[in-house]
Design an enzyme around this catalytic site. Structure first.
Site, PDB file in Angstrom:
ATOM      1  N   LYS A 113     -55.767  27.171  10.363  1.00 22.22           N
ATOM      2  CA  LYS A 113     -56.745  27.100  11.442  1.00 22.22           C
ATOM      3  C   LYS A 113     -56.225  26.059  12.420  1.00 22.22           C
ATOM      4  CE  LYS A 113     -61.257  25.660  12.895  1.00 22.22           C
ATOM      5  NZ  LYS A 113     -62.518  24.968  12.601  1.00 22.22           N
ATOM      6  N   GLY A 174     -70.020  20.815  16.054  1.00 19.17           N
ATOM      7  CA  GLY A 174     -71.083  19.979  15.508  1.00 19.17           C
ATOM      8  C   GLY A 174     -72.253  19.736  16.436  1.00 19.17           C
ATOM      9  N   ALA A 200     -67.592  27.107  15.840  1.00 16.03           N
ATOM     10  CA  ALA A 200     -68.193  25.899  16.414  1.00 16.03           C
ATOM     11  C   ALA A 200     -69.413  26.183  17.277  1.00 16.03           C
ATOM     12  CB  ALA A 200     -67.190  25.096  17.231  1.00 16.03           C
ATOM     13  N   GLY A 201     -70.397  25.330  17.113  1.00 16.70           N
ATOM     14  CA  GLY A 201     -71.589  25.336  17.949  1.00 16.70           C
ATOM     15  C   GLY A 201     -72.825  25.916  17.305  1.00 16.70           C
ATOM     16  N   ALA A 222     -69.853  25.241   9.698  1.00 16.73           N
ATOM     17  CA  ALA A 222     -69.765  24.057   8.838  1.00 16.73           C
ATOM     18  C   ALA A 222     -71.045  23.237   8.975  1.00 16.73           C
ATOM     19  CB  ALA A 222     -68.532  23.225   9.171  1.00 16.73           C
ATOM     20  N   SER A 223     -71.136  22.479  10.073  1.00 18.01           N
ATOM     21  CA  SER A 223     -72.232  21.513  10.227  1.00 18.01           C
ATOM     22  C   SER A 223     -73.617  22.130  10.107  1.00 18.01           C
ATOM     23  CB  SER A 223     -72.125  20.818  11.588  1.00 18.01           C
ATOM     24  OG  SER A 223     -70.867  20.224  11.748  1.00 18.01           O
TER      25      SER A 223
END
Lengths: 281, 68
Positions: A113, A174, A200-201, A222-223
């Site tokens: 990645k 994040g 992301a986001g 993830a987050s």
């Protein structure tokens, strides 16, 4: 309606979404890639992986801490998932390429990645360095999954140099802002010849649904999971969201209209008003 | 000789190998998920036993952490 009642714990919805996700010749039944960043306990990470159904999870490479308790790699091995190493924290193509080579050695995988960051506050990708690193890594035989801007032209350039997928951001890493520019994402999807992974986001389930409805092939989260109040429940929620969005995309949504379009026919309406009471009378 | 290992100066006998550096860190070399760079270049696992670290070299010993 007929048939037995459906329980909330019913088996996963059968994939009306046709073929499984295919990246560089590899089939993935799950369209959710899980980022491991942000989990405060390895036990929670392990439980979230299981509930998420993810087959591919990201890791980073850092200086070894001999005092660290528990082994992340052991947890991931135990979960039976494959590792997708990242180049997080790299600000130049040179550093990203070196990190990728180290990751290949550490994890015995060609998959990377690719992240090349241009600004430490927004963590937005540095487009020229990203493209340079992607080209170099493809030349070295890597399967490159680049984290990129929501820029349709850059996405095309990354595909042109041989990236296996493109991974546009919805909004900064994040940030939980969701998909800031759905129009751009739609353009990327429309023109991509490789899978598009929203990276992301994502802040919550509805963002993942939207990404899939817009035609993304997968999402990387993830987050939104790891930093939620209940990561295991959120992992389940996002898994269902990805499935729901993929099904909605496959089913084909109705177009947006300015005015109403009755779903009940007007024909056959009875005359019920007494004489003189009709508003037009 | 003095070698920088993950940013910390370490004293090692002249001609020490990458494997000797891992010993200093008390790491089991067969452990999965470790990568080593010497002066920015990756040293493949198969070469750890023979690869000599020179005085003043910068050795980075890395492993998987949560991220991404």
């Amino acid at each position: 309606m007929s048939g037995p009642p459906v329980s909330a714990e019913a088996a996963p919805v059968p994939a009306a979404t046709a073929a499984p996700l295919r990246i560089a010749g590899r089939e993935l039944a799950s369209r959710l890639i899980l980022g491991t960043g942000g989990f405060t306990r390895l036990e929670t990470l392990a439980a979230a992986i299981e509930v998420s159904g993810a087959e591919l999870v990201t890791v980073a490479l850092r200086r070894i801490d001999p005092a660290a308790r528990g082994s992340l790699i052991d947890v991931l091995d135990g979960a039976g998932v494959d590792v997708l190493p990242n180049t997080a924290g790299c600000f130049t193509a040179r550093d990203a390429v070196r990190t990728a080579r180290l990751a290949r050695e550490a994890f015995a995988t060609d998959w990377i990645k690719l992240e090349v960051i241009g600004d430490e506050h927004t963590l937005l990708p540095d487009a020229p360095e990203l493209l340079l690193a992607a080209e170099e890594l493809v030349d070295e035989g890597f399967v490159v999954l680049p984290y990129t801007n929501d820029d349709p032209v850059l996405a095309r350039r990354l595909e042109d140099v041989g990236c296996a997928v493109v991974m546009p951001l919805g909004s900064p890493i994040g940030s939980g802002q969701g998909i800031a520019n759905p129009g751009n994402l739609q353009l990327i999807v429309e023109h991509a010849g490789v899978p598009v992974v929203l990276d992301a986001g994502i802040g919550t389930a509805s963002d993942a649904v939207l990404a899939m409805e817009l035609g993304c092939d997968a999402v990387l989260v993830a987050s939104a999971i790891s930093r939620s109040a209940d990561p295991v429940t959120m992992a389940r929620s996002i898994r269902l969201a990805v499935e729901a969005g993929a099904l909605a995309r496959a089913a084909g949504r109705i177009p947006r209209r300015t005015y109403a379009r009755a779903s009940t026919p007007r024909e056959g309406m009875p005359e019920l008003a007494g004489s003189g009471s009709h508003p037009d009378a | 000789m003095t070698v920088s290992v993950n940013g910390e100066p370490r004293e090692l006998p002249a001609g020490a190998s990458v494997s000797a550096v891992l010993d200093v860190l008390d790491l089991e070399p067969r452990r999965r998920g470790i990568a080593v760079a010497v002066d920015g270049e990756v040293i493949p696992r198969a070469e750890w036993g023979a690869f000599p670290v020179t005085d003043g070299a910068r050795v980075e010993v890395l492993n998987a952490i949560q991220g991404g």
